[in-house]
Design a protein around this motif. Structure first.
Motif, PDB file in Angstrom:
ATOM      1  N   GLY A   1      47.356   7.984   2.437  1.00 21.63           N
ATOM      2  CA  GLY A   1      47.474   8.062   4.339  1.00 21.63           C
ATOM      3  C   GLY A   1      47.132   8.358   5.456  1.00 21.63           C
ATOM      4  N   GLN A   2      47.097   8.934   6.438  1.00 27.53           N
ATOM      5  CA  GLN A   2      45.837   8.245   8.038  1.00 27.53           C
ATOM      6  C   GLN A   2      44.879   8.378   6.941  1.00 27.53           C
ATOM      7  N   ALA A   3      44.339   9.214   6.730  1.00 26.92           N
ATOM      8  CA  ALA A   3      42.692   8.977   6.369  1.00 26.92           C
ATOM      9  C   ALA A   3      41.823   7.804   5.059  1.00 26.92           C
ATOM     10  N   GLY A   4      43.004   7.035   4.782  1.00 26.41           N
ATOM     11  CA  GLY A   4      43.047   6.326   3.774  1.00 26.41           C
ATOM     12  C   GLY A   4      42.869   5.068   5.026  1.00 26.41           C
ATOM     13  N   VAL A   5      44.068   5.424   5.688  1.00 27.26           N
ATOM     14  CA  VAL A   5      43.709   3.881   6.267  1.00 27.26           C
ATOM     15  C   VAL A   5      42.776   3.902   7.659  1.00 27.26           C
ATOM     16  N   TYR A   6      42.063   4.701   7.963  1.00 34.03           N
ATOM     17  CA  TYR A   6      41.327   4.829   8.636  1.00 34.03           C
ATOM     18  C   TYR A   6      40.265   4.246   8.330  1.00 34.03           C
ATOM     19  N   SER A   7      39.427   4.447   7.182  1.00 35.30           N
ATOM     20  CA  SER A   7      38.404   4.850   6.555  1.00 35.30           C
ATOM     21  C   SER A   7      38.354   3.437   6.241  1.00 35.30           C
ATOM     22  N   LEU A   8      39.638   2.862   5.318  1.00 29.85           N
ATOM     23  CA  LEU A   8      39.676   1.027   5.170  1.00 29.85           C
ATOM     24  C   LEU A   8      39.633   0.195   6.419  1.00 29.85           C
ATOM     25  N   ALA A   9      40.004   0.625   7.637  1.00 32.22           N
ATOM     26  CA  ALA A   9      39.922   0.000   8.390  1.00 32.22           C
ATOM     27  C   ALA A   9      38.466  -0.254   9.204  1.00 32.22           C
ATOM     28  N   ALA A  10      37.351   0.957   8.382  1.00 35.40           N
ATOM     29  CA  ALA A  10      36.246   1.095   8.703  1.00 35.40           C
ATOM     30  C   ALA A  10      35.692   0.018   7.818  1.00 35.40           C
ATOM     31  N   LEU A  11      36.125   0.032   6.754  1.00 33.02           N
ATOM     32  CA  LEU A  11      35.730  -0.933   5.549  1.00 33.02           C
ATOM     33  C   LEU A  11      35.357  -2.358   6.014  1.00 33.02           C
ATOM     34  N   MET A  12      37.112  -2.342   6.769  1.00 35.86           N
ATOM     35  CA  MET A  12      37.132  -4.139   6.931  1.00 35.86           C
ATOM     36  C   MET A  12      36.503  -4.235   8.091  1.00 35.86           C
ATOM     37  N   GLY A  13      36.062  -3.553   8.872  1.00 34.97           N
ATOM     38  CA  GLY A  13      35.751  -3.844   9.998  1.00 34.97           C
ATOM     39  C   GLY A  13      33.598  -4.876   9.947  1.00 34.97           C
ATOM     40  N   ILE A  14      33.678  -4.254   8.420  1.00 37.82           N
ATOM     41  CA  ILE A  14      32.500  -4.728   7.796  1.00 37.82           C
ATOM     42  C   ILE A  14      32.063  -6.256   7.087  1.00 37.82           C
ATOM     43  N   THR A  15      33.611  -6.468   7.208  1.00 36.70           N
ATOM     44  CA  THR A  15      33.625  -7.805   6.198  1.00 36.70           C
ATOM     45  C   THR A  15      34.728  -8.240   6.923  1.00 36.70           C
ATOM     46  N   ASP A  16      36.271  -8.509   7.277  1.00 36.36           N
ATOM     47  CA  ASP A  16      36.642  -9.603   8.243  1.00 36.36           C
ATOM     48  C   ASP A  16      38.036  -8.587   7.907  1.00 36.36           C
ATOM     49  N   VAL A  17      37.750  -8.922   9.600  1.00 33.83           N
ATOM     50  CA  VAL A  17      39.235  -8.003  10.058  1.00 33.83           C
ATOM     51  C   VAL A  17      40.434  -8.459  10.463  1.00 33.83           C
ATOM     52  N   ASP A  18      40.300 -10.453  11.020  1.00 34.73           N
ATOM     53  CA  ASP A  18      41.844 -10.803  10.942  1.00 34.73           C
ATOM     54  C   ASP A  18      42.552 -10.765   9.927  1.00 34.73           C
ATOM     55  N   PRO A  19      42.459 -10.350   8.851  1.00 37.43           N
ATOM     56  CA  PRO A  19      43.152  -9.952   7.232  1.00 37.43           C
ATOM     57  C   PRO A  19      43.898  -8.915   7.286  1.00 37.43           C
ATOM     58  N   PHE A  20      43.401  -8.020   8.138  1.00 34.54           N
ATOM     59  CA  PHE A  20      43.228  -6.891   8.089  1.00 34.54           C
ATOM     60  C   PHE A  20      44.745  -6.162   9.258  1.00 34.54           C
ATOM     61  N   ILE A  21      43.727  -6.745  11.002  1.00 32.63           N
ATOM     62  CA  ILE A  21      45.262  -6.672  11.205  1.00 32.63           C
ATOM     63  C   ILE A  21      46.371  -7.473  11.362  1.00 32.63           C
ATOM     64  N   MET A  22      46.510  -8.446  10.859  1.00 29.61           N
ATOM     65  CA  MET A  22      47.473  -9.236  10.473  1.00 29.61           C
ATOM     66  C   MET A  22      48.405  -8.783   9.877  1.00 29.61           C
ATOM     67  N   GLY A  23      47.836  -8.022   8.616  1.00 31.98           N
ATOM     68  CA  GLY A  23      48.828  -7.028   8.271  1.00 31.98           C
ATOM     69  C   GLY A  23      48.961  -5.508   8.866  1.00 31.98           C
ATOM     70  N   MET A  24      48.072  -5.194   9.519  1.00 34.50           N
ATOM     71  CA  MET A  24      48.385  -3.800  10.656  1.00 34.50           C
ATOM     72  C   MET A  24      49.536  -4.442  11.268  1.00 34.50           C
ATOM     73  N   THR A  25      49.486  -5.434  11.858  1.00 28.90           N
ATOM     74  CA  THR A  25      50.406  -5.639  12.900  1.00 28.90           C
ATOM     75  C   THR A  25      51.930  -5.851  12.454  1.00 28.90           C
ATOM     76  N   GLN A  26      51.964  -6.244  10.885  1.00 31.82           N
ATOM     77  CA  GLN A  26      53.058  -6.327  10.170  1.00 31.82           C
ATOM     78  C   GLN A  26      53.700  -4.972   9.147  1.00 31.82           C
TER      79      GLN A  26
END
Length: 88
Positions: A1-26
């Motif tokens: 859900g929405q909270a899970g996506v936001y939590s994953l976003a915060a976690l991915m910011g700690i690692t590598d944001v590029d794949p996460f951003i590409m996945g979100m845009t797609q």
């Protein structure tokens, strides 16, 4: 859900944001709403800036580290400001 996506976003910011951003845009508009995807990208970018500030604080001399942490924290907060409009 929405909270899970936001939590994953915060976690991915700690690692590598590029794949996460590409996945979100797609996924935006298809499996995830555009608002949630946009907010998640902002959260990931802000989290990444904050982590870079912590790295600078930890790995540099005292004055440079404090200045870098302060500026990157400010950038993270400013990067979250558009959430006011995105979440409407």
């Amino acid at each position: 859900g929405q909270a899970g996506v936001y939590s994953l976003a915060a976690l991915m910011g700690i690692t590598d944001v590029d794949p996460f951003i590409m996945g979100m845009t797609q996924a935006a508009g298809a499996s995830t709403s555009v608002k949630i995807a946009a907010a998640a990208i902002l959260i990931a970018a802000a989290s990444n800036n904050l982590l870079k500030g912590v790295y600078a604080w930890w790995l540099s001399d005292r004055a440079t580290g404090i200045q870098s942490l302060g500026l990157l924290t400010g950038l993270a907060v400013a990067g979250l400001a558009p959430l006011i409009w995105v979440m409407r």
